[in-house]
Design a protein around this motif. Structure first.
Motif, mmCIF file in Angstrom:
data_model
loop_
_atom_site.group_PDB
_atom_site.id
_atom_site.type_symbol
_atom_site.label_atom_id
_atom_site.label_comp_id
_atom_site.label_asym_id
_atom_site.label_seq_id
_atom_site.Cartn_x
_atom_site.Cartn_y
_atom_site.Cartn_z
ATOM 1 N N ALA A 222 35.145 33.114 94.024
ATOM 2 C CA ALA A 222 33.729 32.794 94.175
ATOM 3 C C ALA A 222 33.544 31.439 94.833
ATOM 4 C CB ALA A 222 33.050 32.818 92.813
ATOM 5 N N ARG A 223 34.348 30.451 94.407
ATOM 6 C CA ARG A 223 34.216 29.112 94.983
ATOM 7 C C ARG A 223 34.586 29.121 96.467
ATOM 8 N NH1 ARG A 223 33.638 24.427 92.212
ATOM 9 N NH2 ARG A 223 34.228 25.429 90.250
ATOM 10 N N TRP A 224 35.639 29.898 96.815
ATOM 11 C CA TRP A 224 36.037 29.978 98.227
ATOM 12 C C TRP A 224 34.927 30.617 99.069
ATOM 13 C CZ3 TRP A 224 36.679 33.376 102.197
ATOM 14 C CH2 TRP A 224 37.446 32.954 103.284
ATOM 15 N N CYS A 225 34.338 31.711 98.566
ATOM 16 C CA CYS A 225 33.248 32.363 99.296
ATOM 17 C C CYS A 225 32.045 31.430 99.436
ATOM 18 C CB CYS A 225 32.835 33.651 98.576
ATOM 19 S SG CYS A 225 34.085 34.946 98.613
ATOM 20 N N PHE A 226 31.794 30.642 98.391
ATOM 21 C CA PHE A 226 30.677 29.693 98.433
ATOM 22 C C PHE A 226 30.924 28.630 99.499
ATOM 23 C CE2 PHE A 226 28.546 25.813 97.114
ATOM 24 C CZ PHE A 226 27.284 26.248 96.758
ATOM 25 N N GLU A 227 32.134 28.091 99.531
ATOM 26 C CA GLU A 227 32.439 26.999 100.460
ATOM 27 C C GLU A 227 32.616 27.487 101.891
ATOM 28 O OE1 GLU A 227 35.889 25.331 98.672
ATOM 29 O OE2 GLU A 227 34.771 24.251 97.100
ATOM 30 N N HIS A 228 33.046 28.716 102.067
ATOM 31 C CA HIS A 228 33.252 29.273 103.419
ATOM 32 C C HIS A 228 32.230 30.375 103.687
ATOM 33 C CE1 HIS A 228 37.181 27.559 102.201
ATOM 34 N NE2 HIS A 228 37.317 27.252 103.492
ATOM 35 N N ARG A 229 30.999 30.120 103.295
ATOM 36 C CA ARG A 229 29.967 31.164 103.359
ATOM 37 C C ARG A 229 29.697 31.670 104.768
ATOM 38 N NH1 ARG A 229 28.157 26.694 100.826
ATOM 39 N NH2 ARG A 229 26.696 25.259 101.839
ATOM 40 N N TRP A 230 29.801 30.817 105.775
ATOM 41 C CA TRP A 230 29.561 31.299 107.139
ATOM 42 C C TRP A 230 30.607 32.347 107.518
ATOM 43 C CZ3 TRP A 230 25.307 30.794 109.787
ATOM 44 C CH2 TRP A 230 24.454 29.716 109.531
#
Length: 516
Positions: free
Chosen positions: A5-13
């Protein structure tokens, strides 16, 4: 899951771009390749399937789709009135010229007297297609409807019945999905306290997954049989679980945000807790849907696969695309009122409180009482199962304005409800003794209580198969019709065929539905 979840949040683009690229690519390939859906209901090992196989091999003209054109004279006219006969004959000639129609048996043709009611005001014509119902397009069915209804006038009313006609009249999926989306949005707005963007996010997540899922289903239809109804079921199930999963994750995220937690930590917490629920729930639904493969009914295999695929994709977008979108949304996941309250009053405790906390503690204190009460409620609700009568919908349940419903009602009025669900006796005599035995079987069936009429048998072009049509006196969904089919199969056929080598199968739509 928190790291994901944190990775998807930080690399949302990257995450959003990857999902959108997948949607565009798969939808493009699917549109280019098209779909190859089927509506064939194959029931291996059943008598109706054996009848269909026998007819397809030796009597292809009789194995195709069969529809009915129902004619009702009005204003004092009868079916045999000159004006009515002229209009109906011309209309049936146009119907016979529709591409794909093999033949039209007119009530004015040889042996057509049995297709005219005793009152002389109602009649029907049998339309035989050269192909099965899954190969008849809505456009072809509309052409048949238009050709037959060209006889409509003040003195004549024409209506049509049959699977292909019903398929052509069904309301498109768009209206059902639109109603579902509107209802889901209303519920989400209430649950999220009027936060519009938060309410729209579960719908956007579900629609993204369904766009990919429907496209993949179309591609899979080229590999194995998938019903044309599979996409409708997949969309409705996927929309339901998508809203559910989004509600789990966004609801938990909003609680953490109101408690003052940083956005990235709130997303990680939501997926680590509610995301686990989504993963377990989605996997359980997929396993349950794919369990239908064990039934051995090929018609359900494609439906199950399409629905499971939609749920799996919805689960995947909820655990990746949704956290990324929460990053774009930021504090706007809360409504304006909630953001103002957070700024003015500070964080709100995330500790559970209120009715549901009190209820949970009550359950913990009195588990036996609650369990017994719940079991009693379930038993009471389940009691009707013991008197459950299964069936399939027919034209009698269609909207009153549909031509299929009108044809059903008119045919039942003129000939009895059983004429809406004829049975087929498909026989392979194999010898003169077998042919004589089939003749005796026809006579025995005609004398059987519950049978309204039996048409004279016709012989296939190769001379190997005989086909007779049986009209019950009761409707397709009635219990006596089921009893009649079982009596013919279990008693009359074995008695007539004994020692002759005669093979007879009972088929037709009604028999197929009973077997299903």
């Amino acid at each position: 899951m928190a790291r994901l979840a944190r990775w998807c949040f930080e690399h949302r683009w990257r995450v959003v771009a990857a999902w959108l690229l997948a949607l565009v690519a798969i939808a493009g390939v699917s549109k280019t390749a098209g779909a190859d859906f089927t509506t064939n209901l194959a029931l291996p090992g059943t008598d109706s399937q054996a009848a269909a196989t026998l007819l397809a091999a030796s009597f292809p003209a009789a194995a195709g789709e069969g529809d009915q054109v129902v004619i009702q004279a009005a204003n004092g006219a009868t079916i045999r009135s000159a004006a009515v006969r002229s209009a109906v004959t011309a209309a049936l000639a146009r119907a016979a010229a529709v591409p794909g129609v093999e033949s039209v048996a007119s009530p004015y043709g040889p042996g057509g007297a049995g297709q005219i009611s005793r009152s002389g005001t109602i009649a029907f014509a049998r339309v035989n297609w050269a192909k099965s119902s899954d190969q008849i397009t809505a456009a072809d069915a509309k052409k048949l409807i238009s050709a037959a209804e060209s006889a409509d006038s003040a003195d004549v009313h024409v209506s049509l019945g049959g699977p292909a006609i019903t398929n052509s009249e069904r309301v498109g999926l768009g209206r059902s999905v639109g109603v579902g989306i509107a209802a889901a949005l209303a519920v989400l707005l209430v649950v999220f306290g009027g936060a519009l963007l938060a309410a729209l996010l579960p719908l956007a997540t579900a629609l993204l997954a369904l766009g990919i899922g429907v496209s993949l289903t179309g591609l899979l239809s080229h590999l194995f049989g998938i019903s044309s109804a599979a996409t409708q079921l997949a969309i409705l199930i996927g929309l339901g679980v998508g809203v559910d999963y989004g509600l789990f994750i966004i609801g938990r995220h909003r609680v953490a945000v109101r408690a003052g937690m940083p956005l990235a930590d709130a997303v990680a917490l939501a997926v680590r807790t509610s995301g686990r629920t989504v993963l377990l729930a989605g996997s359980t639904v997929c396993i349950a849907l794919l369990g239908q493969f064990a039934l051995g009914v090929s018609f359900l295999d494609g439906v199950s696969a399409a629905a499971a695929l939609a749920v799996a994709l919805t689960m995947a977008t909820s655990l990746t695309f949704l956290p990324a979108m929460l990053g774009f949304l930021g504090p706007k996941v809360l409504s304006r009122r909630e953001r103002r309250a957070l700024a003015a009053d500070g964080p709100v405790s995330a500790e559970p409180a209120g009715f549901w906390l009190r209820w949970a503690r009550f359950v913990e204190r009195r588990p036996v009482i609650v369990a017994v009460g719940a079991l009693a409620a379930v038993v009471v609700v389940a009691l009707p199962v013991f008197s459950l009568s299964l069936g399939t919908s027919d034209a009698s349940t269609d909207p009153a304005g549909w031509t299929t419903h009108q044809a059903y009602a008119t045919l039942a009025e003129g000939f009895g409800p059983g004429f809406n669900g004829p049975l087929e006796l498909a026989a392979r005599p194999a010898s003169p003794a077998g042919a004589a035995a089939f003749g005796r079987l026809e006579a025995a069936v005609a004398r059987t209580p519950g049978v309204a009429a039996v048409t004279p048998a016709v012989t296939s072009p190769n001379g190997q198969v005989r086909l007779a049509t049986v009209y019950p006196s009761t409707g397709p969904q009635d219990g006596p019709t089921v009893d009649l089919v079982n009596h013919i199969r279990n008693d009359l056929i074995p008695r007539a065929a004994q020692g002759t080598g005669l093979v007879v199968h009972v088929g037709g739509v009604t028999a197929t539905n009973i077997d299903f």
